[in-house]
Design an enzyme around this catalytic site. Structure first.
Site, short mmCIF file in Angstrom:
data_model
loop_
_atom_site.label_atom_id
_atom_site.label_comp_id
_atom_site.label_asym_id
_atom_site.label_seq_id
_atom_site.Cartn_x
_atom_site.Cartn_y
_atom_site.Cartn_z
CB THR A 89 -1.00 0.02 1.17
OG1 THR A 89 -0.31 -0.28 2.39
CG2 THR A 89 -2.11 -1.00 0.95
CD GLU A 120 -8.10 2.16 -27.30
OE1 GLU A 120 -7.58 1.69 -28.32
OE2 GLU A 120 -8.75 1.46 -26.48
NE ARG A 223 1.84 -7.89 -19.91
CZ ARG A 223 1.22 -8.94 -20.41
NH1 ARG A 223 1.88 -9.81 -21.14
NH2 ARG A 223 -0.07 -9.13 -20.18
#
Length: 301
Positions: A89, A120, A223
């Site tokens: 947190t 978007e 990623r």
């Protein structure tokens, strides 16, 4: 060009009119603000805004934990403690907003990270540009024979040229038809929200993406990993270069514990303890599956 002229004009105007502020700022991030960093052939990332810094993480942790953190003598040590013990947190106190231009198929993979705010570019209201991701020759690879999600050997010669020609011709033909369908030429033309369905997944879209640091680190852990798909990994790598200038202590802990570290199961720890005592362990005697054993051996070298 990745940036449209009107986008560059907006950036130039913002940079020419700096505003005083009382909030915490980070010199490294101030230098990144509004700067577009090229990714792939037509894409980019750029920082629109950010909130917080390393000190904000520590401030939140000390409010939350009170006396429990008084044994930690400095902010870097506290941040490493938080990262090491998965106290997430305090990292949520920092946020970043990015403007990203990316191929639609990368966006569909990216949006699986549902812990962000996204707005978007709308092809219902606007006409998409004739910009497609066409891989460089060294990014063209065959399907992996051992991993259904991965790539195998790089395509070469005539086969690579054939694939590139298909990608280019199909992309342009689809866009030609898109333009023809929405063109009025004395008629109303097809609605943009319908015409867009004929466009390929390698066309570029854009969005604003706002995320807190905890969830950003989760995104980057997956990623920016070497096993991630190349086309999203290069975006993650570009974001990493920004984040390390924003929260250097937190990014250093993230690199050490998440990107450079490893999680071991209770079974794996027990095997490692037995190995350290000199016991010879095999996959059969370890209690692990073949996949677990292979990953365990990769960790311990």
């Amino acid at each position: 060009m990745p940036l449209a002229p009107e986008q560059q004009a907006e950036i130039d105007a913002l940079r020419a009119n700096p505003q005083p502020t009382l909030r915490a700022t980070v010199p490294g991030m101030e230098a990144h603000l509004y700067t577009a960093y090229d990714v792939l052939d037509h894409g980019f990332i750029r920082v629109i805004d950010y909130m917080g810094d390393d000190a904000a993480i520590c401030q939140a942790a000390r409010v939350s934990y009170g006396k429990g953190t008084k044994s930690v003598q400095n902010d870097t040590g506290l941040i490493r403690y938080l990262m090491r013990h998965w106290h997430s947190t305090p990292f949520e106190m920092c946020e970043i907003k990015l403007h990203v231009k990316l191929p639609v198929f990368v966006a569909r993979q990216w949006i699986r990270h549902r812990t962000a705010n996204v707005n978007e570019y709308s092809a219902r209201y606007s006409i998409l540009d004739r910009e497609f991701y066409i891989p460089e020759p060294d990014a063209l690879a065959a399907q992996s024979v051992v991993n259904n999600q991965g790539r195998g050997a790089t395509l070469e010669g005539a086969e690579a040229a054939r694939v590139l020609e298909i990608l280019k011709s199909d992309s342009n033909r689809a866009y030609d038809n898109y333009e023809a369908m929405i063109s009025d030429e004395g008629q109303s033309g097809l609605a943009r929200e319908l015409a867009r369905m004929n466009l390929p997944a390698n066309i570029y879209t854009q969005w604003y993406w706002k995320v807190d640091l905890h969830n950003l680190f989760h995104f980057l852990r997956l990623r920016a990993d070497a096993h991630a798909q190349y086309e999203i990994r290069v975006y993650a790598d570009a974001i990493c270069n920004v984040v390390k200038d924003w929260v250097p202590a937190a990014y250093g802990a993230f690199e050490d514990y998440r990107m450079g570290g490893a999680n071991l199961s209770g079974t794996a720890i027990a095997c490692l303890q037995r190995m350290l005592k000199g016991e010879e362990i095999t996959q059969e005697s370890s209690g692990m599956s073949k996949g677990e054993w292979r990953e365990f051996m990769e960790v311990i070298g």
